[in-house]
Design a protein around this motif. Structure first.
Motif, PDB file in Angstrom:
ATOM      1  N   UNK A 159      29.282  64.397   1.541  1.00 29.37           N
ATOM      2  CA  UNK A 159      28.084  64.274   2.366  1.00 29.37           C
ATOM      3  C   UNK A 159      27.003  65.128   1.694  1.00 29.37           C
ATOM      4  N   UNK A 160      26.026  64.464   1.115  1.00 31.15           N
ATOM      5  CA  UNK A 160      25.008  65.138   0.312  1.00 31.15           C
ATOM      6  C   UNK A 160      23.782  65.492   1.140  1.00 31.15           C
ATOM      7  N   UNK A 161      23.352  66.736   1.042  1.00 37.11           N
ATOM      8  CA  UNK A 161      22.078  67.131   1.637  1.00 37.11           C
ATOM      9  C   UNK A 161      20.945  66.641   0.748  1.00 37.11           C
ATOM     10  N   UNK A 162      20.012  65.907   1.325  1.00 32.88           N
ATOM     11  CA  UNK A 162      18.893  65.390   0.550  1.00 32.88           C
ATOM     12  C   UNK A 162      17.828  66.479   0.408  1.00 32.88           C
ATOM     13  N   UNK A 163      17.787  67.088  -0.761  1.00 31.53           N
ATOM     14  CA  UNK A 163      16.809  68.128  -1.067  1.00 31.53           C
ATOM     15  C   UNK A 163      16.511  68.084  -2.564  1.00 31.53           C
ATOM     16  N   UNK A 177      24.556  60.521   2.985  1.00 32.73           N
ATOM     17  CA  UNK A 177      23.535  61.556   2.832  1.00 32.73           C
ATOM     18  C   UNK A 177      23.135  62.080   4.207  1.00 32.73           C
ATOM     19  N   UNK A 178      22.565  63.278   4.204  1.00 37.07           N
ATOM     20  CA  UNK A 178      22.055  63.856   5.440  1.00 37.07           C
ATOM     21  C   UNK A 178      20.741  64.574   5.161  1.00 37.07           C
ATOM     22  N   UNK A 179      20.050  64.943   6.251  1.00 36.08           N
ATOM     23  CA  UNK A 179      18.816  65.708   6.156  1.00 36.08           C
ATOM     24  C   UNK A 179      18.965  66.981   6.977  1.00 36.08           C
ATOM     25  N   UNK A 180      18.039  67.892   6.807  1.00 32.89           N
ATOM     26  CA  UNK A 180      17.991  69.080   7.652  1.00 32.89           C
ATOM     27  C   UNK A 180      17.765  68.660   9.097  1.00 32.89           C
ATOM     28  N   UNK A 181      18.332  69.425  10.043  1.00 30.98           N
ATOM     29  CA  UNK A 181      18.114  69.150  11.458  1.00 30.98           C
ATOM     30  C   UNK A 181      16.733  69.615  11.917  1.00 30.98           C
ATOM     31  N   UNK A 183      23.350  52.860  -2.449  1.00 32.39           N
ATOM     32  CA  UNK A 183      23.019  52.433  -1.091  1.00 32.39           C
ATOM     33  C   UNK A 183      23.213  53.624  -0.164  1.00 32.39           C
ATOM     34  N   UNK A 184      22.149  54.295   0.246  1.00 33.79           N
ATOM     35  CA  UNK A 184      22.300  55.490   1.079  1.00 33.79           C
ATOM     36  C   UNK A 184      22.676  55.162   2.521  1.00 33.79           C
ATOM     37  N   UNK A 185      23.688  55.846   3.007  1.00 29.26           N
ATOM     38  CA  UNK A 185      24.062  55.791   4.418  1.00 29.26           C
ATOM     39  C   UNK A 185      23.671  57.128   5.029  1.00 29.26           C
ATOM     40  N   UNK A 186      22.697  57.116   5.929  1.00 29.89           N
ATOM     41  CA  UNK A 186      22.235  58.350   6.557  1.00 29.89           C
ATOM     42  C   UNK A 186      23.194  58.752   7.665  1.00 29.89           C
ATOM     43  N   UNK A 187      23.786  59.925   7.512  1.00 32.04           N
ATOM     44  CA  UNK A 187      24.716  60.441   8.516  1.00 32.04           C
ATOM     45  C   UNK A 187      23.967  60.818   9.788  1.00 32.04           C
ATOM     46  N   UNK A 188      24.583  60.543  10.904  1.00 31.37           N
ATOM     47  CA  UNK A 188      24.130  60.896  12.253  1.00 31.37           C
ATOM     48  C   UNK A 188      22.609  60.905  12.442  1.00 31.37           C
ATOM     49  N   UNK A 189      21.948  59.766  12.300  1.00 30.09           N
ATOM     50  CA  UNK A 189      20.485  59.718  12.486  1.00 30.09           C
ATOM     51  C   UNK A 189      20.054  60.148  13.885  1.00 30.09           C
ATOM     52  N   UNK A 190      20.950  60.010  14.847  1.00 29.19           N
ATOM     53  CA  UNK A 190      20.622  60.395  16.220  1.00 29.19           C
ATOM     54  C   UNK A 190      20.435  61.900  16.387  1.00 29.19           C
ATOM     55  N   UNK A 191      20.892  62.698  15.420  1.00 27.83           N
ATOM     56  CA  UNK A 191      20.852  64.153  15.564  1.00 27.83           C
ATOM     57  C   UNK A 191      19.575  64.786  15.009  1.00 27.83           C
TER      58      UNK A 191
END
Length: 250
Positions: A98-102, A124-128, A148-156
């Protein structure tokens, strides 16, 4: 008649054969399982729920979890060896990340091939707290390298909630797939996150689903919680799609 529509079912009854594509079950390399014993305890509880196939996704986050294919591979080997010794060959695990996008992620893409869930699908994920200022650049780079990026937990990502589906639809247009956390449906992260999860499900914006399990209590919540039949009907196709698209053991 009204009570029929309010009826709920145990979520665990839908998890038989589930391929969990987002979890932190590898030992000692991020904020998930701390030891091999913790990993095995998690896998035992998963097995009780009927879940025996996993793509492990430890964090790769430069400042906190500077993992790489070697550290992840070593942790995976420990778990597989322990499973062999326990005579549990039916529990199947591969590893991605799970990669942090930075900015570090951009630099990493220049140096090495990313650890993917399957083929070119990468989690991939982003900062909360806020989206990366160079998010468009990151997504463009992923696409130019055929990921093909899959964004983890977009609801968060609370900052995404403000304009209903607009922000989410913009990410979809930029080639993002969305992976929902099962725990979000249960209200584990709070009411606002739960409502965002429902909103995404109702608007058919979710593509995949995962547990994002870090600790035993997460699985215990999945085991004990009930959800409405409406939500069950919405997540069933997602549970199936995990295996249809991200099929590491076929």
């Amino acid at each position: 008649m009204f009570s029929i529509f309010k009826k709920k079912s145990f979520l665990k009854d839908e998890l038989e054969g589930f391929l969990d594509i987002h979890n932190h079950i590898l030992p000692g390399i991020d904020d998930g399982a701390a030891t091999l014993e913790d990993s095995l305890n998690l896998l035992n509880k998963y097995e009780e729920l009927g879940v025996t196939e996993f793509i492990a996704t430890p964090h790769i986050m430069n400042d906190y979890y500077p993992n790489n294919p070697q550290t992840i591979g070593e942790a995976l080997k420990k778990v597989r060896t322990a499973l062999d010794e326990s005579n549990k060959p039916y529990i199947k695990i591969k590893a991605a990340a799970e990669y942090m996008m930075d900015q570090f992620f951009l630099e990493l893409m220049e140096k090495e091939k990313l650890l993917c869930l399957h083929e070119n699908y990468v989690l991939v994920e982003m900062s909360y707290f806020q989206a990366p200022i160079n998010l468009n650049e990151i997504l463009f780079k992923l696409q130019t390298q055929q990921y093909r990026p899959i964004l983890a937990h977009p609801e968060r990502y609370v900052y995404m909630h403000r304009k209903t589906t607009q922000k989410y639809e913009e990410l979809k247009e930029r080639g993002c797939y969305f992976q929902l956390n099962l725990l979000s449906i249960l209200g584990h992260y709070g009411k606002n996150i739960q409502q965002a999860a429902f909103h995404l499900l109702d608007n058919e914006l979710i593509d995949f689903i995962g547990s994002d399990t870090h600790q035993l209590r997460h699985l215990e919540k999945l085991e004990l919680s009930k959800v409405s039949h409406k939500r069950i009907d919405q997540i069933k196709p997602l549970l199936k799609r995990n295996k249809e698209v991200l099929k590491p053991f076929s």
